[in-house]
Scaffold this motif. Structure first.
Motif, PDB file in Angstrom:
ATOM      1  N   MET A 151      81.757 -10.538  33.342  1.00  8.56           N
ATOM      2  CA  MET A 151      80.314 -10.475  33.712  1.00  8.56           C
ATOM      3  C   MET A 151      80.211  -8.878  33.803  1.00  8.56           C
ATOM      4  N   GLY A 152      79.677  -8.537  33.297  1.00  9.27           N
ATOM      5  CA  GLY A 152      79.495  -6.648  33.879  1.00  9.27           C
ATOM      6  C   GLY A 152      78.497  -6.501  35.550  1.00  9.27           C
ATOM      7  N   ARG A 153      78.214  -5.457  35.343  1.00  7.10           N
ATOM      8  CA  ARG A 153      77.499  -5.280  36.477  1.00  7.10           C
ATOM      9  C   ARG A 153      75.322  -5.713  36.240  1.00  7.10           C
ATOM     10  N   GLY A 154      75.310  -5.935  35.082  1.00  7.08           N
ATOM     11  CA  GLY A 154      73.957  -6.765  34.682  1.00  7.08           C
ATOM     12  C   GLY A 154      73.912  -8.086  35.305  1.00  7.08           C
ATOM     13  N   GLY A 192      75.498  -9.416  37.665  1.00  2.00           N
ATOM     14  CA  GLY A 192      76.295  -9.046  39.421  1.00  2.00           C
ATOM     15  C   GLY A 192      74.636  -9.338  39.868  1.00  2.00           C
ATOM     16  N   VAL A 193      73.909  -7.648  39.042  1.00  2.00           N
ATOM     17  CA  VAL A 193      72.673  -7.697  39.491  1.00  2.00           C
ATOM     18  C   VAL A 193      71.265  -8.849  39.136  1.00  2.00           C
ATOM     19  N   GLY A 194      71.553  -8.930  38.003  1.00  4.98           N
ATOM     20  CA  GLY A 194      70.876 -10.789  37.896  1.00  4.98           C
ATOM     21  C   GLY A 194      70.811 -11.441  38.541  1.00  4.98           C
ATOM     22  N   GLY A 211      67.834 -13.604  41.418  1.00  2.09           N
ATOM     23  CA  GLY A 211      67.782 -14.698  41.169  1.00  2.09           C
ATOM     24  C   GLY A 211      68.406 -15.388  42.784  1.00  2.09           C
ATOM     25  N   VAL A 212      69.130 -14.594  43.432  1.00  2.00           N
ATOM     26  CA  VAL A 212      69.311 -15.447  44.443  1.00  2.00           C
ATOM     27  C   VAL A 212      67.869 -14.974  46.136  1.00  2.00           C
ATOM     28  N   MET A 213      67.702 -13.211  45.830  1.00  2.00           N
ATOM     29  CA  MET A 213      66.558 -12.770  46.371  1.00  2.00           C
ATOM     30  C   MET A 213      65.288 -13.242  46.088  1.00  2.00           C
ATOM     31  N   LEU A 214      65.049 -13.268  44.727  1.00  2.00           N
ATOM     32  CA  LEU A 214      64.215 -14.482  44.598  1.00  2.00           C
ATOM     33  C   LEU A 214      63.821 -15.904  45.317  1.00  2.00           C
ATOM     34  N   GLY A 215      65.155 -16.995  44.847  1.00  2.00           N
ATOM     35  CA  GLY A 215      65.349 -18.311  45.007  1.00  2.00           C
ATOM     36  C   GLY A 215      64.968 -18.032  47.079  1.00  2.00           C
TER      37      GLY A 215
END
Length: 65
Positions: free
Chosen positions: A1-4, A6-8, A12-16
């Motif tokens: 997995m690239g940087r994208g 990780g950001v996603g 997702g964690v923040m949104l959750g």
């Protein structure tokens, strides 16, 4: 997995977490409101009963100077 990826995942964690906190706050507010309503109704009934007993059982009006 690239940087994208990780950001996603971070988003997702923040949104959750945001949704979880929102739900928790919503439930907390609902509980507080429900308790407030229950306490308010209980107090209102107690006052109404006290007034009814006072008027019904107390001395005739006008005698207590």
């Amino acid at each position: 997995m690239g940087r994208g990826g990780g950001v996603g995942r971070v988003l997702g964690v923040m949104l959750g977490r945001t949704v979880g906190v929102g739900l928790a706050v919503g439930v907390g507010v609902a509980v507080v409101v429900a308790l407030g309503v229950i306490v308010g109704v209980t107090v209102a009934v107690a006052v109404a009963v006290a007034v009814a007993v006072d008027v019904g059982v107390g001395e005739p009006q006008g005698t207590n100077v």
